[in-house]
Enzyme design. Structure first.
Site, PDB file in Angstrom:
ATOM      1  CD  GLN A 125      -1.249   4.571   0.048  1.00  0.00           C
ATOM      2  OE1 GLN A 125      -1.613   5.339   0.926  1.00  0.00           O
ATOM      3  NE2 GLN A 125      -2.003   4.305  -0.984  1.00  0.00           N
ATOM      4  N   GLY A 126       2.000   0.431   1.242  1.00  0.00           N
ATOM      5  CA  GLY A 126       2.366  -0.773   0.524  1.00  0.00           C
ATOM      6  C   GLY A 126       1.130  -1.629   0.316  1.00  0.00           C
ATOM      7  CE1 TYR A 127      -3.118  -0.046  -2.519  1.00  0.00           C
ATOM      8  CE2 TYR A 127      -0.966   0.964  -2.782  1.00  0.00           C
ATOM      9  CZ  TYR A 127      -2.333   1.080  -2.640  1.00  0.00           C
ATOM     10  OH  TYR A 127      -2.910   2.323  -2.615  1.00  0.00           O
ATOM     11  CB  ILE A 128      -1.140  -6.872   1.601  1.00  0.00           C
ATOM     12  CG1 ILE A 128      -0.352  -6.114   2.677  1.00  0.00           C
ATOM     13  CG2 ILE A 128      -1.198  -8.370   1.880  1.00  0.00           C
ATOM     14  CD1 ILE A 128      -1.059  -6.013   4.019  1.00  0.00           C
TER      15      ILE A 128
END
Length: 164
Positions: free
Chosen positions: A28-31
């Protein structure tokens, strides 16, 4: 209105593994991520499913949560554009007729294992498993968003010992 009410616990033994009935690999990546405002993340599950999630704090452990499936190629492109990422293997299990998850973090957070339970209400009584040694729900540094910015491998040793 979609809400998430969850509690989190540190895990220190492997007793939970006997209860695991499924697992997924998650990146998961955080925008966007903020303690006081929106967290917007992209998640790729088992390299074949992608979701975008928007979270906003409401009160205490209750948060607004909006989650949507998105095309995998779009999720992969969003992931390329994110700077703050985490990887984990998520195990799904039942304990005392409740659904629990246990996240075994990878990469720079690899020694961290956290169990989570989503509850129906803030006042719901839950049975905490023996393998959960410390509640960490209210420790902001252990949120996934915070760990994506500063992994536990980057923490001062005193902080690691005081929290973990």
């Amino acid at each position: 209105m979609p809400f998430e009410i969850e509690r989190k616990f540190l895990v220190k033994s492997n007793e939970w593994k006997a209860l695991s009935n499924k697992k997924s690999t998650i990146e998961q990546g955080y925008i966007v991520s903020s303690k006081e405002s929106w967290n917007i993340r992209v998640r790729i599950i088992d390299d074949n499913c992608s979701k975008i999630t928007l979270k906003y704090p409401k009160k205490g452990i209750k948060k607004y949560e909006f989650e949507y499936n998105i095309p995998l190629d779009e999720g992969q492109e969003l992931m390329k554009l994110t700077k703050n990422k985490i990887q984990k293997v998520r195990h799904y299990l039942k304990y005392k007729n409740k659904d629990w998850i246990v996240d075994c973090f990878k990469g720079k957070n690899k020694s961290l294992v956290i169990a989570e339970i989503e509850m129906d209400s803030i006042r719901e009584k839950i049975s905490i498993p023996i393998w959960c040694i410390k509640e960490v729900t209210h420790i902001p540094e252990l949120s996934n968003a915070a760990l994506s910015k500063k992994s536990i491998s980057e923490w001062p040793i005193e902080k690691v010992h005081s929290i973990l």
